[in-house]
Motif scaffolding. Sequence first.
Motif, PDB file in Angstrom:
ATOM      1  N   SER A  76       0.989  -1.424   0.119  1.00  0.00           N
ATOM      2  CA  SER A  76       0.051   0.126  -0.003  1.00  0.00           C
ATOM      3  C   SER A  76       0.835   1.104  -0.066  1.00  0.00           C
ATOM      4  CB  SER A  76      -1.011   0.009   1.279  1.00  0.00           C
ATOM      5  OG  SER A  76      -0.127  -0.095   2.369  1.00  0.00           O
ATOM      6  N   SER A  77       2.061   1.070  -0.363  1.00  0.00           N
ATOM      7  CA  SER A  77       2.970   2.193  -0.273  1.00  0.00           C
ATOM      8  C   SER A  77       3.055   2.672  -1.788  1.00  0.00           C
ATOM      9  CB  SER A  77       4.381   2.047   0.217  1.00  0.00           C
ATOM     10  OG  SER A  77       4.989   1.186  -0.722  1.00  0.00           O
ATOM     11  N   THR A  78       2.269   1.870  -2.388  1.00  0.00           N
ATOM     12  CA  THR A  78       2.120   2.348  -4.106  1.00  0.00           C
ATOM     13  C   THR A  78       0.647   2.958  -4.444  1.00  0.00           C
ATOM     14  OG1 THR A  78       3.645   0.251  -4.598  1.00  0.00           O
ATOM     15  CG2 THR A  78       2.293   1.209  -6.275  1.00  0.00           C
ATOM     16  N   LEU A  79       0.786   3.905  -5.114  1.00  0.00           N
ATOM     17  CA  LEU A  79      -0.711   4.651  -5.541  1.00  0.00           C
ATOM     18  C   LEU A  79      -1.535   3.433  -5.958  1.00  0.00           C
ATOM     19  CD1 LEU A  79      -2.497   6.981  -5.850  1.00  0.00           C
ATOM     20  CD2 LEU A  79      -1.167   7.430  -7.899  1.00  0.00           C
ATOM     21  N   GLU A  80      -1.229   2.794  -6.833  1.00  0.00           N
ATOM     22  CA  GLU A  80      -2.146   2.167  -7.708  1.00  0.00           C
ATOM     23  C   GLU A  80      -2.699   1.101  -6.825  1.00  0.00           C
ATOM     24  OE1 GLU A  80      -2.182  -1.240 -11.315  1.00  0.00           O
ATOM     25  OE2 GLU A  80      -0.624  -0.062 -10.950  1.00  0.00           O
ATOM     26  N   VAL A  81      -2.161   0.648  -5.875  1.00  0.00           N
ATOM     27  CA  VAL A  81      -2.716  -0.382  -4.833  1.00  0.00           C
ATOM     28  C   VAL A  81      -3.765   0.335  -3.965  1.00  0.00           C
ATOM     29  CG1 VAL A  81      -2.295  -1.877  -2.800  1.00  0.00           C
ATOM     30  CG2 VAL A  81      -0.633  -1.645  -4.895  1.00  0.00           C
ATOM     31  N   VAL A  82      -3.555   1.490  -3.572  1.00  0.00           N
ATOM     32  CA  VAL A  82      -4.230   1.889  -2.661  1.00  0.00           C
ATOM     33  C   VAL A  82      -5.543   2.385  -3.231  1.00  0.00           C
ATOM     34  CG1 VAL A  82      -4.983   4.032  -1.082  1.00  0.00           C
ATOM     35  CG2 VAL A  82      -2.703   2.581  -1.130  1.00  0.00           C
ATOM     36  N   LEU A 114      -5.258   0.581   7.316  1.00  0.00           N
ATOM     37  CA  LEU A 114      -5.998   1.943   7.430  1.00  0.00           C
ATOM     38  C   LEU A 114      -5.117   3.222   7.208  1.00  0.00           C
ATOM     39  CD1 LEU A 114      -8.951   2.877   6.744  1.00  0.00           C
ATOM     40  CD2 LEU A 114      -9.146   2.875   9.299  1.00  0.00           C
ATOM     41  N   SER A 115      -4.254   3.138   8.007  1.00  0.00           N
ATOM     42  CA  SER A 115      -3.056   4.200   8.177  1.00  0.00           C
ATOM     43  C   SER A 115      -2.454   4.548   6.973  1.00  0.00           C
ATOM     44  CB  SER A 115      -1.981   3.811   9.363  1.00  0.00           C
ATOM     45  OG  SER A 115      -1.195   4.626   9.286  1.00  0.00           O
ATOM     46  N   ASN A 116      -1.818   3.399   6.159  1.00  0.00           N
ATOM     47  CA  ASN A 116      -1.314   3.648   4.913  1.00  0.00           C
ATOM     48  C   ASN A 116      -2.356   4.104   3.871  1.00  0.00           C
ATOM     49  OD1 ASN A 116       1.107   2.880   5.654  1.00  0.00           O
ATOM     50  ND2 ASN A 116       1.021   0.901   4.782  1.00  0.00           N
ATOM     51  N   MET A 117      -3.502   3.482   3.963  1.00  0.00           N
ATOM     52  CA  MET A 117      -4.414   3.919   2.779  1.00  0.00           C
ATOM     53  C   MET A 117      -5.170   5.319   3.195  1.00  0.00           C
ATOM     54  SD  MET A 117      -6.963   0.547   2.343  1.00  0.00           S
ATOM     55  CE  MET A 117      -7.848   1.221   1.108  1.00  0.00           C
ATOM     56  N   SER A 118      -5.237   5.876   4.248  1.00  0.00           N
ATOM     57  CA  SER A 118      -5.715   7.070   4.605  1.00  0.00           C
ATOM     58  C   SER A 118      -4.801   8.299   4.064  1.00  0.00           C
ATOM     59  CB  SER A 118      -6.183   7.322   6.173  1.00  0.00           C
ATOM     60  OG  SER A 118      -4.772   7.173   6.843  1.00  0.00           O
ATOM     61  N   ASP A 200      -2.500   1.695  18.419  1.00  0.00           N
ATOM     62  CA  ASP A 200      -1.664   2.749  18.152  1.00  0.00           C
ATOM     63  C   ASP A 200      -1.576   3.433  16.738  1.00  0.00           C
ATOM     64  OD1 ASP A 200      -1.022   2.198  20.848  1.00  0.00           O
ATOM     65  OD2 ASP A 200       0.863   1.431  20.618  1.00  0.00           O
ATOM     66  N   PHE A 201      -1.876   2.614  15.846  1.00  0.00           N
ATOM     67  CA  PHE A 201      -1.871   3.261  14.412  1.00  0.00           C
ATOM     68  C   PHE A 201      -3.032   3.881  14.001  1.00  0.00           C
ATOM     69  CE2 PHE A 201       1.703   0.549  13.960  1.00  0.00           C
ATOM     70  CZ  PHE A 201       2.693   1.114  13.134  1.00  0.00           C
ATOM     71  N   LEU A 202      -3.963   3.957  14.975  1.00  0.00           N
ATOM     72  CA  LEU A 202      -5.162   4.762  14.643  1.00  0.00           C
ATOM     73  C   LEU A 202      -4.822   6.324  14.593  1.00  0.00           C
ATOM     74  CD1 LEU A 202      -8.476   3.052  16.141  1.00  0.00           C
ATOM     75  CD2 LEU A 202      -7.718   3.462  13.615  1.00  0.00           C
ATOM     76  N   ALA A 203      -3.894   6.405  15.623  1.00  0.00           N
ATOM     77  CA  ALA A 203      -3.479   8.093  15.748  1.00  0.00           C
ATOM     78  C   ALA A 203      -2.788   8.395  14.482  1.00  0.00           C
ATOM     79  CB  ALA A 203      -2.199   8.067  16.948  1.00  0.00           C
ATOM     80  N   SER A 204      -2.307   7.493  13.648  1.00  0.00           N
ATOM     81  CA  SER A 204      -1.890   8.009  12.303  1.00  0.00           C
ATOM     82  C   SER A 204      -2.954   8.197  11.393  1.00  0.00           C
ATOM     83  CB  SER A 204      -0.916   6.947  11.652  1.00  0.00           C
ATOM     84  OG  SER A 204       0.282   6.991  12.389  1.00  0.00           O
ATOM     85  N   VAL A 205      -4.180   7.522  11.497  1.00  0.00           N
ATOM     86  CA  VAL A 205      -5.116   7.927  10.740  1.00  0.00           C
ATOM     87  C   VAL A 205      -5.889   9.163  10.962  1.00  0.00           C
ATOM     88  CG1 VAL A 205      -7.711   6.756  10.284  1.00  0.00           C
ATOM     89  CG2 VAL A 205      -5.574   5.169  10.534  1.00  0.00           C
ATOM     90  N   PHE A 206      -5.952   9.433  12.278  1.00  0.00           N
ATOM     91  CA  PHE A 206      -6.618  10.803  12.754  1.00  0.00           C
ATOM     92  C   PHE A 206      -5.611  11.728  12.302  1.00  0.00           C
ATOM     93  CE2 PHE A 206      -7.934   8.512  16.670  1.00  0.00           C
ATOM     94  CZ  PHE A 206      -9.068   7.758  16.173  1.00  0.00           C
ATOM     95  N   ALA A 207      -4.203  11.594  12.131  1.00  0.00           N
ATOM     96  CA  ALA A 207      -3.439  12.367  11.749  1.00  0.00           C
ATOM     97  C   ALA A 207      -3.695  13.019  10.215  1.00  0.00           C
ATOM     98  CB  ALA A 207      -1.832  12.136  11.882  1.00  0.00           C
ATOM     99  N   ASN A 208      -3.693  11.812   9.363  1.00  0.00           N
ATOM    100  CA  ASN A 208      -4.019  11.813   7.946  1.00  0.00           C
ATOM    101  C   ASN A 208      -5.419  12.563   7.634  1.00  0.00           C
ATOM    102  OD1 ASN A 208      -1.730  10.692   7.421  1.00  0.00           O
ATOM    103  ND2 ASN A 208      -2.780   8.541   7.348  1.00  0.00           N
ATOM    104  N   VAL A 209      -6.410  12.158   8.547  1.00  0.00           N
ATOM    105  CA  VAL A 209      -7.846  12.673   8.178  1.00  0.00           C
ATOM    106  C   VAL A 209      -7.672  14.162   8.711  1.00  0.00           C
ATOM    107  CG1 VAL A 209     -10.001  12.710   9.164  1.00  0.00           C
ATOM    108  CG2 VAL A 209      -8.954  10.427   8.507  1.00  0.00           C
ATOM    109  N   SER A 210      -6.917  14.475   9.677  1.00  0.00           N
ATOM    110  CA  SER A 210      -7.041  15.827  10.082  1.00  0.00           C
ATOM    111  C   SER A 210      -6.409  16.914   9.080  1.00  0.00           C
ATOM    112  CB  SER A 210      -6.309  16.167  11.577  1.00  0.00           C
ATOM    113  OG  SER A 210      -4.942  15.603  11.454  1.00  0.00           O
TER     114      SER A 210
END
Length: 468
Positions: A76-82, A114-118, A200-210
Amino acid sequence: MAAQTTAQLLELFSFLQDPQAPVRRIALASLLPYTIPDAPERKLFLRDAHIEQLATMCADQELIAHDALSALINLSSTLEVVTRLHKLPGFVTGLVRMIIDEKALLSDLACMLLSNMSKLDAVSRQILGLRVPFSLVEDAPAADAPSATAGAGDADASTAAAPRGPTLQASTEEIAALDLLLEVFLKGEGKKYNPNANYDFLASVFANVSLLPAGRAFLLSTPDRSIEPPLAKIISFTEHPSTIRRGGVASTIKNAAFEKAGHTRLVASSNEGPAEEGCIDLLVQLLLPLCGNEEFDLDVMDELPGELQLLPASKQREPDAQIRLILVETLVLLATARPNRDAMRARGVYPVIKEAHLKEAVPGVKEAMVRLVNLLMREEGPDTAVSELDASTAPEDLPPAPQWNANPETGFVSAAGVQVDGPSEEAEPAQEGAPALAAGDDQPFEHNNVPLSRMQPEEDEDEMLLEV
């Protein structure tokens, strides 16, 4: 040799749809090592419908689902995959359902994916608008309760959703996905909600969404001024043992501070009594990680918030330089408003930053501290005071969510819990080894916030902290 390896891998892909579960498991386990960022063979996963096959296998048996999620995390570090995962009906919903299931074994892997995708703004927008027709329950539901992957408005969810969750209960009222994720993030710290996940990785999701205006609105909004907004519920984690959790929360706070309309709500005017109704006082949680075990003079001590006074001898500063920089940059953002500068002067911000500057060894963090002092210690008498700094000295507005390939330091995580660059096919190599359910806390934190624009330097600014 390379041609032979490619032929063998392509043959393995054909077994991913085998009716026998052991065959699928062995085939996927054999393919998994080729998903790490430095594996040239990982381009083979972009062929045909292999990404969609892996998404379907996330709803397979647990061992198979574990490897499928791990493979997608790496890829998921690749655009096409996400992009392809985002287009699958019900996939993001399935990840959310897996995360909020209090007995799911793979919740942390779902958080990592979800962190990578967001990091793709379209996914963050989907999360913001997503509502899940299930509610959290304290006890396990009856045996005939609907599964987490059952329909519920997603026509093709069975082809792309995550594994079933027996502790989700059907509800006539749909609940915002972010509210559910926030709840398990708070309850799940230290594996208190789910013994298999720390979230813990939900914190990265919140950072991306914010990074999105709607995400910042979610963090700062509340139906009643007497009720804490979501941001106020997570700020205490800036002192958490997990680097991922406190780093993600620090980034979330910084993004929220870009919302200029809410600046005066983010710093209490004094240390006396409770903060004004509706105020989210960030000052203590931003300064506490920057404090060590130093002792202040009594006159300085009286200026500090109570939580910063008489800290124990064991108190240590934030060990991660990236997080220290985020905390200081957030203070710089907040100091662009005159009421906040007055409050920060009265509440002892300068002495804390002065001591932190003396101990700081990273030039970029020291420079941010000097910019903060330049804001706080500038002359602001009746003739020189300004309510808001102009564009020549204030930080630039928050840009849109980062575009793919625009910033090489996007902080993607691999299934081994290692921060990697992305998104591209030639990413930095990740550590080899079996995928872990949770990222190791010893990994350095990386964030994808665009740095603040540099302020105009003053003469001998390195000495200013000692002279003022």
